[in-house]
Design an enzyme around this catalytic site. Sequence first.
Site, PDB file in Angstrom:
ATOM      1  N   TYR A 144       0.868  -1.181   0.000  1.00  0.00           N
ATOM      2  CA  TYR A 144       0.000   0.000   0.000  1.00  0.00           C
ATOM      3  C   TYR A 144       0.900   1.224   0.000  1.00  0.00           C
ATOM      4  CZ  TYR A 144      -3.494   3.351   1.747  1.00  0.00           C
ATOM      5  OH  TYR A 144      -4.328   4.421   1.910  1.00  0.00           O
ATOM      6  N   ASP A 239       9.346   2.818  -0.683  1.00  0.00           N
ATOM      7  CA  ASP A 239       8.341   3.504   0.132  1.00  0.00           C
ATOM      8  C   ASP A 239       8.704   3.219   1.591  1.00  0.00           C
ATOM      9  OD1 ASP A 239       6.194   4.098   1.740  1.00  0.00           O
ATOM     10  OD2 ASP A 239       4.679   3.248   0.404  1.00  0.00           O
ATOM     11  N   LYS A 267       4.842   9.494   8.394  1.00  0.00           N
ATOM     12  CA  LYS A 267       4.799   8.996   9.774  1.00  0.00           C
ATOM     13  C   LYS A 267       5.895   9.589  10.665  1.00  0.00           C
ATOM     14  CE  LYS A 267       2.368   4.858   8.245  1.00  0.00           C
ATOM     15  NZ  LYS A 267       0.997   5.019   8.668  1.00  0.00           N
TER      16      LYS A 267
HETATM   17  N1  HOZ Z   1      -3.382   3.198   6.316  1.00  0.00           N
HETATM   18  C1  HOZ Z   1      -2.975   3.197   7.680  1.00  0.00           C
HETATM   19  C2  HOZ Z   1      -2.371   1.913   8.103  1.00  0.00           C
HETATM   20  N2  HOZ Z   1      -1.645   1.215   7.126  1.00  0.00           N
HETATM   21  C3  HOZ Z   1      -4.101   3.507   8.609  1.00  0.00           C
HETATM   22  C4  HOZ Z   1      -4.213   4.953   8.778  1.00  0.00           C
HETATM   23  C5  HOZ Z   1      -5.206   5.379   9.853  1.00  0.00           C
HETATM   24  O1  HOZ Z   1      -6.303   4.868   9.900  1.00  0.00           O
HETATM   25  O2  HOZ Z   1      -4.828   6.221  10.629  1.00  0.00           O
END
Ligand code: HOZ
Length: 428
Positions: A144, A239, A267
């Site tokens: 992802y 990534d 992050k």
């Molecule tokens: N896409 C995020 C984890 N892989 C989750 C993001 C969120 O819900 O804060």
Amino acid sequence: MQYQRSSSLFKEAQAVIPGGVNSPVRAFKSVGGTPIFVERAKGAYLYDADGNKLIDYISSWGPMILGHAFTPVIDAVKQRADKGTSFGMPTALETEIANLALEMVPNMDKIRFVNSGTEACMSAVRLARGASGKEKIIKFAGCYHGHSDAFLIQAGSGAITFGSPSSPGVTKGTAQDTLLAPYNNIEAVEQLFQEYPDEIAAIIIEPVAGNMGCIPPAEGFLDGLRKLCDQFGSYLIFDEVMTGFRLAKGGAQELLGVKADIVTFGKVIGGGLPVGAFAASEEIMSHLAPEGPVYQAGTLSGNPLAMAAGLAMLQALNSDDALFDRMAKKTERLHKGLDSVLKDAGLPYQINRLGSMISVHFTEVAVTNFESAAHGDNDRFKKYFHGMLEQGIYLPPSAFESYFLNDALSNSDIDQTVEALAVIVKKL
Ligand code: HOZ
């Protein structure tokens, strides 16, 4: 535990926000039940709207690597806020964090700050296409890279969790430029290069996958990708939104010893504020506007509050040489504890771990890619998630996510987590 307040807050939210959340995984759809509404957090603990205290294993999905409300970051934001929160003009702070990030990360000459990991990955691919003059990219099933169109094809994270790895709204034209391969399968990537030798601008990959649970790369896999990119004149994009400044000061590039052409961040680099970034060599970055023709921009890019938080976070990480090893040891302690309880219970399970990332899949097959991750028994995962929550342990509410440990977790928090599993394991 009681969750009445969370439950009523969720109902109120559902009336005005789609699904009641601003990011799908938070809605608990794959595990059922009511999402926990957070009131505040400190160190390793979350305090929810019902007054429950939970040991946190998601760390805001990564950024809170030094624990929640980490004092130097909070102080930096407070001090900076008094001076104004956005100017749409450059500040010296941006150069300061750029210098530090580039000192910590190997192989990169220049970095551009954006507002999220999605933006960073989207911009990195545009840059790779603009610089190479080629249009196709290779991505891996279950990886992802944010919710930009080109990546929502066999995507991981919430996209798998909700059964729409290939989202409606992504055009056929976009989809045909995204080529897919199974994670950890170098032969499949070789085949794609044989089929499209002159058309592939880049491979984009999570060097340690964290959006189908945690899946480390097989021995030689990333090296193999590096060689193919060199051979066919394509860019290798790591990534590192999850792994950057988490697996080592220099992220997965440093830990695994493989050089990427473009790296993306999110992050941790924002210390808990919305920051993404992408970095590359001087030559590659020279294609980016205003130096070159590849356009990318943002009113809140380099926002002073976000830069202050990120800078305080990177300074703390850079000044602690024992940190990454200490976090890996804590994660190993968790791994050993969970392993011994699950083994004694005779359940089928796999635990994958690298550094401070770890996940549990309830399956007998080794989890090395999307297909094997999807073998996991989701009914058992739901019982595991809710059983642990009842014991005051907050895990990712989906089997297709990694845990992110933080340095505020003590050995006794970890032992308490293992004891919690021992209490609930017979009901799984
Ligand atoms: N896409 C995020 C984890 N892989 C989750 C993001 C969120 O819900 O804060």
